[in-house]
Design an enzyme around this catalytic site. Structure first.
Site, PDB file in Angstrom:
ATOM      1  N   TYR A  41      53.282  -3.574 -28.391  1.00 21.21           N
ATOM      2  CA  TYR A  41      54.161  -2.446 -28.052  1.00 21.21           C
ATOM      3  C   TYR A  41      55.642  -2.779 -28.179  1.00 21.21           C
ATOM      4  O   TYR A  41      56.485  -1.975 -27.784  1.00 21.21           O
ATOM      5  CB  TYR A  41      53.845  -1.954 -26.630  1.00 21.21           C
ATOM      6  CG  TYR A  41      52.379  -1.654 -26.458  1.00 21.21           C
ATOM      7  CD1 TYR A  41      51.739  -0.763 -27.311  1.00 21.21           C
ATOM      8  CD2 TYR A  41      51.626  -2.294 -25.481  1.00 21.21           C
ATOM      9  CE1 TYR A  41      50.373  -0.516 -27.187  1.00 21.21           C
ATOM     10  CE2 TYR A  41      50.266  -2.040 -25.347  1.00 21.21           C
ATOM     11  CZ  TYR A  41      49.653  -1.155 -26.207  1.00 21.21           C
ATOM     12  OH  TYR A  41      48.310  -0.914 -26.096  1.00 21.21           O
ATOM     13  N   SER A 115      46.678  -4.694 -20.206  1.00 14.25           N
ATOM     14  CA  SER A 115      45.965  -3.913 -21.198  1.00 14.25           C
ATOM     15  C   SER A 115      45.722  -4.706 -22.469  1.00 14.25           C
ATOM     16  O   SER A 115      45.106  -5.754 -22.456  1.00 14.25           O
ATOM     17  CB  SER A 115      46.814  -2.696 -21.526  1.00 14.25           C
ATOM     18  OG  SER A 115      46.232  -1.567 -21.045  1.00 14.25           O
ATOM     19  N   TYR A 116      46.308  -4.226 -23.606  1.00 13.29           N
ATOM     20  CA  TYR A 116      46.121  -4.964 -24.867  1.00 13.29           C
ATOM     21  C   TYR A 116      46.625  -6.407 -24.709  1.00 13.29           C
ATOM     22  O   TYR A 116      46.049  -7.339 -25.265  1.00 13.29           O
ATOM     23  CB  TYR A 116      46.861  -4.272 -26.011  1.00 13.29           C
ATOM     24  CG  TYR A 116      46.450  -4.840 -27.356  1.00 13.29           C
ATOM     25  CD1 TYR A 116      45.480  -4.215 -28.128  1.00 13.29           C
ATOM     26  CD2 TYR A 116      47.004  -6.029 -27.829  1.00 13.29           C
ATOM     27  CE1 TYR A 116      45.072  -4.762 -29.339  1.00 13.29           C
ATOM     28  CE2 TYR A 116      46.607  -6.573 -29.038  1.00 13.29           C
ATOM     29  CZ  TYR A 116      45.638  -5.934 -29.793  1.00 13.29           C
ATOM     30  OH  TYR A 116      45.225  -6.475 -30.989  1.00 13.29           O
ATOM     31  N   TRP A 164      44.445   6.228 -28.036  1.00 20.95           N
ATOM     32  CA  TRP A 164      45.089   4.945 -28.370  1.00 20.95           C
ATOM     33  C   TRP A 164      45.177   4.751 -29.883  1.00 20.95           C
ATOM     34  O   TRP A 164      46.204   4.287 -30.398  1.00 20.95           O
ATOM     35  CB  TRP A 164      44.327   3.796 -27.708  1.00 20.95           C
ATOM     36  CG  TRP A 164      45.061   2.488 -27.803  1.00 20.95           C
ATOM     37  CD1 TRP A 164      46.060   2.040 -26.987  1.00 20.95           C
ATOM     38  CD2 TRP A 164      44.863   1.475 -28.793  1.00 20.95           C
ATOM     39  NE1 TRP A 164      46.492   0.805 -27.397  1.00 20.95           N
ATOM     40  CE2 TRP A 164      45.775   0.429 -28.502  1.00 20.95           C
ATOM     41  CE3 TRP A 164      44.010   1.333 -29.882  1.00 20.95           C
ATOM     42  CZ2 TRP A 164      45.848  -0.731 -29.262  1.00 20.95           C
ATOM     43  CZ3 TRP A 164      44.089   0.172 -30.646  1.00 20.95           C
ATOM     44  CH2 TRP A 164      44.999  -0.847 -30.338  1.00 20.95           C
ATOM     45  N   ASP A 256      41.575   3.333 -13.126  1.00 26.54           N
ATOM     46  CA  ASP A 256      41.954   2.804 -14.441  1.00 26.54           C
ATOM     47  C   ASP A 256      40.738   2.779 -15.364  1.00 26.54           C
ATOM     48  O   ASP A 256      39.625   2.457 -14.924  1.00 26.54           O
ATOM     49  CB  ASP A 256      42.513   1.381 -14.260  1.00 26.54           C
ATOM     50  CG  ASP A 256      42.814   0.705 -15.589  1.00 26.54           C
ATOM     51  OD1 ASP A 256      43.173   1.425 -16.538  1.00 26.54           O
ATOM     52  OD2 ASP A 256      42.688  -0.529 -15.662  1.00 26.54           O
ATOM     53  N   HIS A 291      45.691   4.106 -15.306  1.00 21.08           N
ATOM     54  CA  HIS A 291      46.401   3.447 -16.405  1.00 21.08           C
ATOM     55  C   HIS A 291      47.722   4.156 -16.726  1.00 21.08           C
ATOM     56  O   HIS A 291      48.631   3.549 -17.284  1.00 21.08           O
ATOM     57  CB  HIS A 291      45.508   3.446 -17.655  1.00 21.08           C
ATOM     58  CG  HIS A 291      45.725   2.249 -18.516  1.00 21.08           C
ATOM     59  ND1 HIS A 291      45.206   1.010 -18.222  1.00 21.08           N
ATOM     60  CD2 HIS A 291      46.432   2.084 -19.656  1.00 21.08           C
ATOM     61  CE1 HIS A 291      45.567   0.145 -19.144  1.00 21.08           C
ATOM     62  NE2 HIS A 291      46.311   0.770 -20.035  1.00 21.08           N
TER      63      HIS A 291
END
Ligand code: BEZ
Length: 595
Positions: A41, A115-116, A164, A256, A291
């Site tokens: 990101y 997350s990622y 996503w 989440d 989330h």
């Protein structure tokens, strides 16, 4: 505090590509321990530095750590193609080796991020890179099949996957446009999908998403692998817990999309971690968050958990520092093994420290489905009871994938699903004939449910494949039916996620549905409710009821299924609740919130 930041340091990977990396260093020559975050990101993006769910980078530097932030391959300043989760294992290992070699680094590294950024940590950990001492994945998963991309029962997490992927395709396209590739008109096409949930989610076949796959071919691969095959096994650290020798600090939210897997990786590492440090060093912190940005206050339209539920009150940065000081810097005096787990218990709306998860004093207790066979809607005759049930009955509903039950809150990723994640009131869906409701009488005493919730159903269907869904709901005295946790089981995967088996129409099967986890005290005056249906869309994809590859079916293929839930002594359909008895549960002090 004084520090230096080097921007766009190029870190070489084994195949010759170099990844753009920022290095923040405290004053002085070092050497320093380092904390690495790898993100798709943007390492320069404010979101990495101002997100309340993530620790404060400045505090890390102030505490004497070098902070290293890298753009993963094919994102922001790093060259290459973004192929999600394909390179994160090798690229993390190469970055860790490079770090350990720097004169300013003392050779001890922790990894962090949400997350990622958590995928990058889990994918590195089973390889035991020598420099890696600890990981801290926030709202993430060590089993990407089970969350966020599909579900423990094999249905596609459609909302998470399409939202996503579309956002990632937009980023890839923008990057391409800057280099003179791609069609600017596609930005509009992709963004309008995100603005209009129906146009994002409704079109069939599901596999026909060329606007996205043109810029993110990975989506096509995800849809091509509905089973938990090698595609998923290769990127799943959960399959290799015994090879992971570093501890993990995990932070999660009850609402989440990752929560079931956040908790499962904790329990798997506690049991099977590859060293005493890995098993004993696990830490888990869970609040009533989702989330989506902004939910870290614990305030939602239908339910507010009070000021104490804000992420600010738990000290995310301090928790990271305690953890990294112990495991990266090797300072053992900060041991807190007696309190590995900190959870926000809803209902009483309080934080509680626990020795472990599942809570050692959990009593798994059956609540049987009962009634006269008309459990359709909240006004039906469905009953949830701890008493043995007499008489065999079945509740029947039509599941029509053209008219799926719309998702209302819960663990959707964000508003591109058409709803907002969290503890939403389910009243609107409980008026539907295809939603069975089983409810206890009004409670006279508090009942605490904290842990893993499982629904065992005896079901039959007219179709060769269909889905069964479950939701655990807290019915408040004012009528609000507040969602706690939810799950889905695709019937073809009832015995195996790798070897699907069709249903014999009309035959009764036992299905176990993982409804994930929660922590909630049902207060006196409330009722415990179970909802059963066959869709929760677009949180999950619609089963087309054909038994074929679902992502390939078109609108004309959709079939209606007659689905039945059987209950009685011979077919004991039941909700298995993790009951916990505590003095503070017996004397709740939480007051009913006004909304
Ligand atoms: C995230 O990085 O926030 C994310 C990654 C995968 C699925 C959903 C969210």
């Amino acid at each position: 505090m004084t520090f230096t930041v080097e921007v766009d340091v190029w870190v070489p990977m084994r195949d010759g590509i170099a990844l753009a990396t920022n290095v923040w260093r405290p004053e002085g020559p070092g050497p320093f321990p380092a904390l690495l975050v790898r993100t798709p990101y943007g390492k320069d993006d404010a979101g990495l530095y101002g997100n309340p769910k993530l620790p404060d980078v400045f505090a890390f530097v102030d505490a004497g750590y070098a902070v290293v932030a890298q753009d993963v391959r094919g994102t922001s300043h790093s060259p290459g193609t973004f192929a999600p989760q394909t390179h994160e294992g090798a690229d993390s290992l190469d970055t860790l080796a490079w770090l350990a070699d720097q004169p300013w680094c003392d050779g001890a590294v922790g990894m962090w991020g949400g997350s990622y950024m958590g995928f990058a940590q889990w994918q590195a950990a089973p390889h035991n890179p020598p420099a890696l001492r600890a990981i801290a994945p926030v709202m993430s998963s060590a089993d990407p099949y089970a969350a966020p991309w599909r579900s423990p029962g094999g249905a596609l997490s459609q909302d998470a996957v399409l939202t996503w992927s579309t956002l990632s395709a937009v980023r890839n396209l923008s990057r391409g446009l800057a280099d003179g590739h791609g069609d600017p008109a596609d930005v509009h096409a992709l963004m309008s999908g995100l603005a209009d949930p129906r146009s994002l989610h409704n079109p069939l076949p599901l596999a026909d998403r060329s606007a996205v796959t043109r810029y993110l071919p990975w989506l096509g691969e995800v849809l091509d692998h509905p089973e938990r095959d090698e595609f998923w096994q290769e990127i799943s650290a959960i399959d290799h817990c015994d090879r992971i020798t570093v501890p993990a600090l995990q932070i999660g939210g009850w609402y989440d999309v990752f929560i079931g897997e956040t908790v499962r990786s904790y329990t798997m590492m506690r049991r099977h971690g590859g060293s005493a440090e890995a098993r004993n060093g696990q830490r888990l912190l869970i609040g009533p968050w989702s989330h989506a940005d902004g939910t870290d206050l614990g305030t939602y339209p239908d339910r507010s958990f009070g000021l104490a539920s804000s992420i600010k009150t738990v000290g995310v940065t301090e928790a990271h520092l305690r953890f990294f000081d112990r495991w990266v810097q090797g300072r053992t005096e900060t041991s807190d093994d007696a309190h590995r787990v900190r959870i926000f218990v809803m209902g009483i709306d309080r934080w509680r420290d626990e020795v472990d998860w599942p809570l050692p004093d959990t009593r798994y207790t059956d609540f049987f489905l009962a009634g006269g066979g008309r459990a359709n809607t909240a006004g039906g005759d469905g009953v949830l009871t701890r008493d043995a049930v007499s008489g065999e009955t079945a509740d029947t509903f039509l599941y029509d994938p053209r008219r799926p039950v719309p998702s209302l809150g819960g663990t959707v990723l964000a508003s591109a699903s058409g709803t907002f994640p969290g503890p939403a009131d389910q009243t609107a869906v409980e008026t539907r004939e295809d939603v069975l409701c089983f409810t206890t009488p009004v409670l006279e005493h508090p009942v605490e449910v904290t842990g893993h919730v499982t629904l065992v159903l005896h079901v039959s269907s007219s179709a060769p494949d269909t889905d069964f869904t479950g939701k655990l709901v807290d019915v408040h005295p004012d009528g609000r039916a507040i969602l706690l946790c939810e799950g889905i089981q695709r019937a073809r995967y009832r015995t195996s996620l790798t070897d699907p088996e069709p249903l014999e129409p009309g035959t009764v099967y036992e299905l176990a549905i993982d409804l994930s986890v929660t922590a909630n005290v049902f207060l006196p005056g409330h009722r415990i409710r179970l909802e059963v249906s066959s869709s929760n869309f677009p949180r999950y994809d619609r089963n087309t009821n054909t038994g074929r590859t679902i992502a390939g079916d078109s609108e004309d293929d959709l079939a209606v299924a007659v689905n039945r839930v059987h209950h009685g002594p011979a077919r004991p359909s039941r909700l298995v609740l993790p009951l916990v008895e505590r003095p503070e549960t017996e004397h709740p002090t939480a007051t009913e919130e006004p909304t």
